[in-house]
Scaffold this motif. Structure first.
Motif, mmCIF file in Angstrom:
data_model
loop_
_atom_site.group_PDB
_atom_site.id
_atom_site.type_symbol
_atom_site.label_atom_id
_atom_site.label_comp_id
_atom_site.label_asym_id
_atom_site.label_seq_id
_atom_site.Cartn_x
_atom_site.Cartn_y
_atom_site.Cartn_z
ATOM 1 N N ASP A 112 0.749 -1.121 -0.055
ATOM 2 C CA ASP A 112 -0.085 -0.215 -0.071
ATOM 3 C C ASP A 112 0.721 1.295 0.018
ATOM 4 O OD1 ASP A 112 1.021 -0.474 2.457
ATOM 5 O OD2 ASP A 112 -0.949 0.511 3.721
ATOM 6 N N ARG A 113 2.097 1.066 0.202
ATOM 7 C CA ARG A 113 2.939 2.316 0.344
ATOM 8 C C ARG A 113 3.468 2.573 -1.151
ATOM 9 N NH1 ARG A 113 4.393 -0.199 5.256
ATOM 10 N NH2 ARG A 113 6.542 -1.080 4.217
ATOM 11 N N ASP A 114 3.381 1.643 -2.172
ATOM 12 C CA ASP A 114 3.707 2.169 -3.570
ATOM 13 C C ASP A 114 2.712 1.553 -4.522
ATOM 14 O OD1 ASP A 114 5.246 2.538 -5.833
ATOM 15 O OD2 ASP A 114 6.391 0.792 -5.686
ATOM 16 N N THR A 115 1.665 2.608 -4.782
ATOM 17 C CA THR A 115 0.614 2.289 -5.582
ATOM 18 C C THR A 115 0.482 3.403 -6.411
ATOM 19 O OG1 THR A 115 -1.063 3.360 -4.203
ATOM 20 C CG2 THR A 115 -0.737 1.075 -3.725
ATOM 21 N N ALA A 116 -0.581 3.224 -7.438
ATOM 22 C CA ALA A 116 -0.752 4.491 -8.374
ATOM 23 C C ALA A 116 -1.172 5.577 -7.776
ATOM 24 C CB ALA A 116 -1.958 4.176 -9.333
ATOM 25 N N ALA A 117 -1.660 5.537 -6.495
ATOM 26 C CA ALA A 117 -2.205 6.726 -5.785
ATOM 27 C C ALA A 117 -0.935 7.252 -5.073
ATOM 28 C CB ALA A 117 -3.142 6.282 -4.637
ATOM 29 N N THR A 118 0.049 6.723 -4.451
ATOM 30 C CA THR A 118 0.908 7.234 -3.880
ATOM 31 C C THR A 118 1.856 8.065 -4.824
ATOM 32 O OG1 THR A 118 2.481 5.322 -3.895
ATOM 33 C CG2 THR A 118 0.921 5.503 -1.927
ATOM 34 N N ARG A 119 1.973 7.464 -5.962
ATOM 35 C CA ARG A 119 2.920 7.934 -6.752
ATOM 36 C C ARG A 119 2.303 9.161 -7.551
ATOM 37 N NH1 ARG A 119 6.468 3.579 -10.203
ATOM 38 N NH2 ARG A 119 6.571 2.046 -8.574
ATOM 39 N N MET A 120 0.916 9.127 -7.602
ATOM 40 C CA MET A 120 0.256 10.381 -8.497
ATOM 41 C C MET A 120 0.263 11.502 -7.276
ATOM 42 S SD MET A 120 -0.460 9.552 -11.679
ATOM 43 C CE MET A 120 -2.138 10.741 -12.100
ATOM 44 N N MET A 166 -2.177 1.320 -14.053
ATOM 45 C CA MET A 166 -1.001 2.291 -13.493
ATOM 46 C C MET A 166 -0.227 3.003 -14.268
ATOM 47 S SD MET A 166 0.997 1.268 -10.038
ATOM 48 C CE MET A 166 2.362 2.244 -9.398
ATOM 49 N N PRO A 167 0.658 2.137 -15.233
ATOM 50 C CA PRO A 167 1.737 2.636 -16.002
ATOM 51 C C PRO A 167 0.998 3.807 -16.910
ATOM 52 C CG PRO A 167 1.380 0.252 -16.553
ATOM 53 C CD PRO A 167 0.660 0.501 -15.352
ATOM 54 N N THR A 168 0.029 3.385 -17.432
ATOM 55 C CA THR A 168 -0.746 4.459 -18.379
ATOM 56 C C THR A 168 -1.027 5.594 -17.520
ATOM 57 O OG1 THR A 168 -1.659 2.606 -19.553
ATOM 58 C CG2 THR A 168 -2.461 4.932 -20.145
ATOM 59 N N THR A 169 -1.472 5.363 -16.654
ATOM 60 C CA THR A 169 -1.848 6.676 -15.439
ATOM 61 C C THR A 169 -0.520 7.596 -15.328
ATOM 62 O OG1 THR A 169 -3.834 5.590 -14.794
ATOM 63 C CG2 THR A 169 -2.959 7.385 -13.572
ATOM 64 N N LEU A 170 0.457 6.812 -14.844
ATOM 65 C CA LEU A 170 1.497 7.420 -14.501
ATOM 66 C C LEU A 170 2.109 8.204 -15.859
ATOM 67 C CD1 LEU A 170 3.369 4.878 -12.018
ATOM 68 C CD2 LEU A 170 1.870 6.720 -11.568
ATOM 69 N N PRO A 191 7.009 5.246 -15.580
ATOM 70 C CA PRO A 191 6.250 4.311 -14.794
ATOM 71 C C PRO A 191 7.224 3.304 -13.867
ATOM 72 C CG PRO A 191 5.126 4.385 -16.685
ATOM 73 C CD PRO A 191 6.462 5.326 -17.112
ATOM 74 N N ASP A 192 8.338 2.947 -14.525
ATOM 75 C CA ASP A 192 9.510 2.136 -13.885
ATOM 76 C C ASP A 192 10.320 2.751 -12.887
ATOM 77 O OD1 ASP A 192 8.391 -0.205 -15.296
ATOM 78 O OD2 ASP A 192 9.475 0.411 -16.982
ATOM 79 N N THR A 193 10.139 4.230 -12.506
ATOM 80 C CA THR A 193 10.999 4.815 -11.592
ATOM 81 C C THR A 193 10.697 4.119 -10.256
ATOM 82 O OG1 THR A 193 11.159 6.739 -12.698
ATOM 83 C CG2 THR A 193 11.596 6.704 -10.388
ATOM 84 N N GLY A 194 11.883 3.622 -9.749
ATOM 85 C CA GLY A 194 11.908 3.055 -8.209
ATOM 86 C C GLY A 194 11.512 1.500 -8.234
#
Length: 419
Positions: free
Chosen positions: A78-86, A310-314, A321-324
């Motif tokens: 839960d600490r690395d999701t589409a939400a945390t990155r956005m 997720m990668p499309t959204t990022l 998308p692959d950072t980290g």
């Protein structure tokens, strides 16, 4: 101003039902790209939602059963999701709807990365409750919760019309049972016909041993469930229409990407099966559509998965998308804009790490390997779309080799196997 992103994630919706949602079909599907070959990462609610949020296949996030919330958090997913990155990218974020099973055991939990949090506490069908930003409140029914979540989403959108970009998820409980459509739609599909070709498949001799002796499903019950799903989807269609109205009236529709998927499909008597979790098209396949700025409407046969959201959204947000962490999914942004899917993946994996099977889709074929028993199935979906004739005389050595590689791969290595 950067583009907004909205994910709509329904619950237990078959591909075939998408056309029944008139507003969604006219204003979202036909205004964007409709994928005929969209798939769940794992056709079970909780693990699929874990895959959507993290762009990890189940063999990489390890959440095998439907009680997903606790193992998901325990592993730190839960600490690395589409939400945390956005959110880190400067987006306002909001979650509105069903999250993961197990949330009722952690009722005040708010997932990292979400500025607004309106999540149903599962396991309370007779007395549904909702977590609103960490505070538990009662709602009258699951269907009333869907309306409540839709209202909160629309408020979120209105309040941000003049601010920076936002990322939101609307995840209604429909069309998951028990089937309680609103009075407005409770009779919309009375007596609807339900007679798919694979219903109570007569000859099961080419299926795995555990399937061969299954009794036929009750046709009337299957029809009633189908009716309930279609009627509940009309309520979802109403909510989506209202969201599109707000986006248009606030001038945000032209700069908002909308992704429509379900967590999994559903079997209603096909191959004598009921529910999901199985490697057949009715369960593994999902409705999948994307509307976005400058996207030309079309229908395509590209193989797409929930892990691609997720990668499309990022990338829409201007992020790598692959950072980290290398993601299992791939960004659809370039082919969505260009219409050219010629360099897209050639094969795609679906799996169930709880029931220990893998499905490999390539070309017109669907190969299923049951790892625990060594049984396999191979279907040519062009000639046999209902999966009635297992190609038992085929040499599947190469299929088995590829499937085994997928089951151990992640990130870029997994994506290379798709080419």
């Amino acid at each position: 101003m950067a583009d907004n992103v909205l994910w709509i994630v329904t619950d237990d919706q078959m591909r075939s039902t998408l056309r029944s949602m008139d507003r969604t079909w006219r204003r979202l599907v036909r205004k964007g790209v409709h994928f005929r070959r969209g798939y769940s990462a794992m056709p079970l609610c909780g693990p699929a939602r874990a895959s959507i949020l993290t762009s990890r296949y189940p063999h990489n996030h390890g959440c095998a059963t439907n009680m997903t919330h606790q193992p998901f958090v325990a592993q730190g997913h839960d600490r690395d999701t589409a939400a945390t990155r956005m959110k880190d990218a400067g987006y306002d974020t909001g979650y509105f709807g069903k999250y993961m099973n197990g949330l009722a055991q952690d009722p005040s939990y708010v997932a990292p990365g979400w500025d607004r949090w309106v999540a149903l506490l599962d396991g309370m069908i007779d007395d549904p409750r909702v977590n609103v930003d960490g505070t538990v409140r009662k709602v009258g029914s699951q269907r009333e919760f869907d309306r409540f979540a839709g209202q909160r989403l629309r408020r979120f959108i209105r309040r941000r019309q003049d601010d920076g970009p936002w990322f939101a998820v609307y995840a209604p409980t429909a069309p998951h049972g028990p089937y309680t459509p609103s009075p407005e739609h409770s009779d919309d599909f009375d007596g609807v016909r339900w007679n798919p070709q694979a219903l109570n498949e007569a000859d099961m001799s080419d299926k795995p041993p555990w399937l061969r002796d299954l009794p036929p499903q009750d046709r009337r019950r299957m029809q009633q469930i189908y009716e309930g799903k279609l009627e509940e989807l009309q309520d979802v269609d109403d909510q989506i229409g209202k969201v599109l109205d707000v986006l248009r009236s606030t001038g945000q529709l032209r700069r908002t990407w909308i992704f429509f998927v379900s967590d999994n499909g559903y079997l209603l008597g096909e191959h004598r099966l009921l529910s999901k979790s199985q490697p057949y098209e009715e369960a593994a396949g999902i409705p999948f559509a994307v509307r976005g700025p400058d996207v030309e409407p079309r229908t395509v046969d590209a193989l797409v998965s929930q892990v691609d959201l997720m990668p499309t959204t990022l990338e829409i947000a201007g992020l790598d998308p692959d950072t980290g962490r290398e993601l299992d999914g791939r960004s659809m942004l370039e082919p969505l804009r260009s219409g050219d899917w010629s360099s897209w993946r050639r094969r795609l994996i679906v799996e169930n790490i709880n029931l220990d099977w893998s499905l490999l889709r390539e070309g017109s074929h669907a190969y299923v390997e049951h790892h625990d028993t060594g049984e396999w199935e191979l279907y040519d979906l062009e000639r046999d779309p209902h999966q009635l004739a297992n190609l038992r005389d085929t040499d599947v050595t190469e299929w088995a080799r590829k499937t085994g590689q997928f089951s151990e791969a992640q990130g870029l290595a997994l994506r290379r196997l798709e080419q």
